[in-house]
Design an enzyme around this catalytic site. Structure first.
Site, PDB file in Angstrom:
ATOM      1  N   CYS B 146      -2.608   8.428   8.992  1.00 17.99           N
ATOM      2  CA  CYS B 146      -1.582   7.740   9.910  1.00 17.99           C
ATOM      3  C   CYS B 146      -0.625   7.046   8.924  1.00 17.99           C
ATOM      4  CB  CYS B 146      -2.102   6.754  10.359  1.00 17.99           C
ATOM      5  SG  CYS B 146      -3.355   5.158   9.354  1.00 17.99           S
ATOM      6  N   TYR B 147      -0.973   6.525   7.574  1.00 15.49           N
ATOM      7  CA  TYR B 147       0.167   5.992   6.630  1.00 15.49           C
ATOM      8  C   TYR B 147       0.944   7.444   6.254  1.00 15.49           C
ATOM      9  CZ  TYR B 147      -1.291   1.135   6.055  1.00 15.49           C
ATOM     10  OH  TYR B 147      -1.522  -0.290   6.397  1.00 15.49           O
TER      11      TYR B 147
END
Lengths: 342, 342, 342, 342
Positions: B146-147
């Site tokens: 996600c990051y």
């Protein structure tokens, strides 16, 4: 000379709160804090505002160094530790459910386990505003549950005065912040489960606090079995709000009874007519606040408190103060002593 | 005829989200969902809005019945399952970190464990907006973290065009909602820990997503080692916002590069000048949104997405669609088909 | 004999907090609280834990009865009131922006309005840990903004020692709780807008606190214009966390400089290596806490404080104490005076 | 050919939600959205996920271009607009309180103002699951309030079957998310007021929704005046949970009555025994969910819905569909039409 105190189970939310109160208490001196899961750390490593006092496993705690211990342990673990301490002449403030129910059979019925130390029962029930005689100089006190405190403060004066209509249900619709469920990680108290949700649980007659609530009210004259208790989990960290519905033919007398019951109390406040109690009144304070609304033969009492303080840690400190002959609110209400600095 | 899909690890936040997407996907048909800890329950028992599909232990899952599996397993558990499926001709969308790093040594360096299936590497990296050629008809795709997705969407077009000043640090100050930490109960993701707090963690160069971010950017021409990545935990359930600071001597060209990179994308939007991206733009959507602010030779790119969707489950569905030759946004963007009902 | 104090603008979040602190301050006595919008109510009616002191419109406030006034008014309204009080020999603690900027032209540039009382400038800037000489016995003090305090505590010692690499940007990625936006109702601070969101605003070089931050740092030797300041709105009520990135060729010296700067301070704490500052360290306390992480020639300083306390009200009390020759932390840190009750 | 719709009051929370539903509705086409305070902006500027449709002041809205209007206006403003539209043959879905109460005198008693258009009364009450006959082909429908919908779904089947013990109070302890209070900025709905608080308001018999609730229940045979209704404000954005306590001598029949009432409904679900309804079941869905717990002659019905959807906008769409002869759930439940793409 300070009273030496130890806390068993200091790494839970109640223990953390209690350690902060006792660290600042003018007459107490912490001599140990226990935690099995966090032994070796300081409490401050778990919670930045807590004292930087080391946590030890309970087996290493110098019990004999304490004058008084506080038990923030799960039920069944607490009573044996209380028995051990009392046998050595060390006083005990228990915050678990173990010592709240006078009758071991009743305990077994609600907690589904044999009472671990029935010889200790009965123990004075430490809700000072409903009776502090037995608490003064007591060697052991059972501190009530958070829901029980909120509910009993709203109901006991009405029951004592016979102001609730017989054979009518008493309905307690209660809402609690998440710390009431403890600090042991479980899926249902994760942030992403609680935010945006609001959920009832154990509603009707299945929550265990019913046992101690009814024990007190029946001693005050209530007929058995009429309590409906519906807890809900609130998306907030702290605070309990109980909305209590009772039927009464004397609403004025009922309101007067509540007002008079707490007229001289510094930690229980009854709001004037037209105001309603909210969590904002009590969170992070040692106070309970009540409001009353009468309508159509129903009295609606709203009772609020901080579940970790008046519902646990600060009430334990009230009990500690009473037990040791100190002013009941010592360490709880700032006394504004002008400093000699000018 | 529907494509039969199975999800390993369906009881985590990503798995729950993915199961909902696949249950509504026009061309997919769920044939199993696995969970070790919740086997025997349906997914709906864990999350009311999820499908009422039973969870089985992975050992009981009918792998051979699936055309394609999604792996929402912890790293080290995922790659062996991928290898097993691929050996049987079953395609794989992996959402773990196992297949994202091309070099097993690099994996070992960041994850402190030997790679469990190095023979599978390298695997196409499933961030379609940065390159979808290798994803079409792929047999296995590694879905990014996600990051990493939020950061790469903001940086890759700048790196490709050589628009970041050499030898200057790239600073990514990232903030994530709590679901990013998973659904396994831990003290630090309890509601009462997160509400009212905001906390950095693993800041500098220690977060594992740096590995995959730098692998992509170095392939695009970035000199190694210049990324500073500082994640923070937000008191909210979903969403990532990365505030990215790069030094550039060509701020206009940099903004144009970002705008052009996504001009034809339906799931990545670049906001017009003067607007700033917020979580509100993307939470519960499959989109990423970027905004740009240029000042004093610095370009500030704000990149936002829902960590469970574009940062995990919906990106996995994009990859699934590409893998199977379906329209990339199928099952993600409602197609308004007028009903034949009048 | 108590110092008589009045608060203008007592019904905002800072005013409410300040009134609570002053009501409990051993040497202060509140003689009036003003509010235009809530005049006629008591402060407690607005906020249950605040003192039950009546709010009056400012025109009715007995200014001449006060020894010292606190101004929690909007900018442009504050300076004229300060001028009026000072003309009568009444001391002033200003919490607005009006008296923070020495140069009226600079004020006009940032606040888009002519300075309402330029004859009062310059005024001592009340951030005691960065210099308290001018505050002792001052007749007027400008209390810094919340973002400015968090940022300056992290940067000033580095600038003073020349430890930031010349011609490199200083990046302050700041995050604030919602009370920083005030208590005047606006759509963007409604609960339903903020919960679940996280949003940047005024990023780059447009937030007004840049003016006072750069004024202080330039006096300490920083070259002008290098500050990048990106505020974000957090879904929580209180607290500021600033993640500050500076380039330095002497990371060890930089860390030592910060550590030494606050070694003797009771209200600013620098965490030991390996720990990171979080809101939990400071919310509801008068303290600021810093942590440091050095990597690749970048020092990342995380600076946290409660925007309503060290960022406003408790810092104002520090300034009040210094102004009146009292111990600086009086009324802020509980002094445990054993009660004479045993 | 699409039905042309306009929304008056589109910039409130209900209007925003309704605009999103109608923008995606297969048979509706938005022809105007009004807002006085935000005229000139698009709805998307107020809420990123809303359609980018311009807002106009109501005076500029092309009423005559609409086939049907939705009124999300404050009470007293809504009825006159309804009258104007109906006079031109334009159909009306009213979401205000104006058209819910059949008797203008009763309206005046609860709303403290003369009814603005008594000639329109009575109007069909749009709670389809309690009766949809009058809604089909109606020219005007009054959509119920959010609390009323939650309460009536739980009570009406019991009243109809005569299953509530006569002369016993009906207690509805209701809790609502903050969007129920609207989007007009007020202090009590600011984030920093609501987070961490939980508060009752208008408890007893003073909340205005009592009027419409009792009107429906009395038509179904309930004796007047027995309803106790206690709303509370929850620290969350969306959702209503009503905990309803009724006394009954036939708890089995009561549960069966509720189960049967909704057996064929797709938007109202009764949970199986042992499960409890929570906000998680319904937030961001068009459904209401009920659970039942019988104990000691009390039936506790927990009724939950999303106040902006089943409590407002999606119920309005149900009514719109019924009014125009469309399938009742069109635009509310995704129909999975397989795409012709393979």
């Amino acid at each position: 000379m300070a009273i030496k105190v130890g806390i068993y189970g200091a790494a839970g939310y109640t223990g953390i709160e209690l350690a902060q109160l006792l660290a600042a208490h003018p007459e107490a001196e912490i001599c140990f804090l226990t935690s099995e899961s966090s032994a070796g750390k300081t409490l401050q490593e778990l919670w930045p505002l807590a004292p930087a006092f080391p946590l030890s496993p309970s087996i290493d705690a110098p019990l004999e160094a304490a004058d008084c211990i506080f038990l923030c342990l799960p039920h069944t673990q607490s009573a044996p530790r209380a028995a051990q301490a009392l046998a050595q002449g060390i006083r005990v403030i228990d915050l678990s459910a173990d010592l709240r129910i006078d009758d071991p059979a009743e305990y077994a019925r609600w907690y589904k386990v044999a009472h671990p130390a029935p010889e200790l029962l009965p123990v004075p029930y430490g809700l000072p505003e409903l009776g502090r005689d037995l608490l003064v100089d007591a060697s052991v006190i059972a501190t009530p549950g958070c829901y029980a405190t909120a509910t009993l403060l709203g109901l006991a004066p009405l029951v004592r005065e016979g102001l609730i209509a017989p054979h009518t249900p008493i309905i307690v619709d209660a809402k609690s912040g998440v710390t009431g469920a403890g600090r042991t990680p479980k899926v249902n108290t994760l942030f992403a489960e609680v935010q945006g949700d609001f959920s009832p649980y154990n509603i009707g007659r299945s929550h265990r606090h019913i046992a101690e609530i009814e024990q007190v009210l029946e001693a005050d004259g209530l007929a058995p079995g009429g309590l409906i208790f519906s807890p809900h989990l609130l998306p907030t960290d702290r605070g309990i709000l109980a909305t209590i519905y009772v039927q009464t033919s004397e609403p004025e007398a009922a309101q007067a009874a509540l007002r008079e019951a707490y007229a001289d109390e510094s930690l229980v406040e009854v709001l004037p007519p037209g105001q309603l109690a909210t969590l904002r009144h009590v969170v992070r304070t040692p106070k309970a606040v009540l409001s009353m609304t009468a309508v159509n033969g129903i009295l609606i009492v709203v009772s609020v408190l901080d579940n970790l303080l008046k519902g646990a840690a600060s009430q334990a400190v009230q009990n500690f103060n009473l037990m040791w002959g100190l002013p009941e609110t010592m360490g709880l209400i700032p006394t504004q002593v002008p400093q000699e600095t000018l």
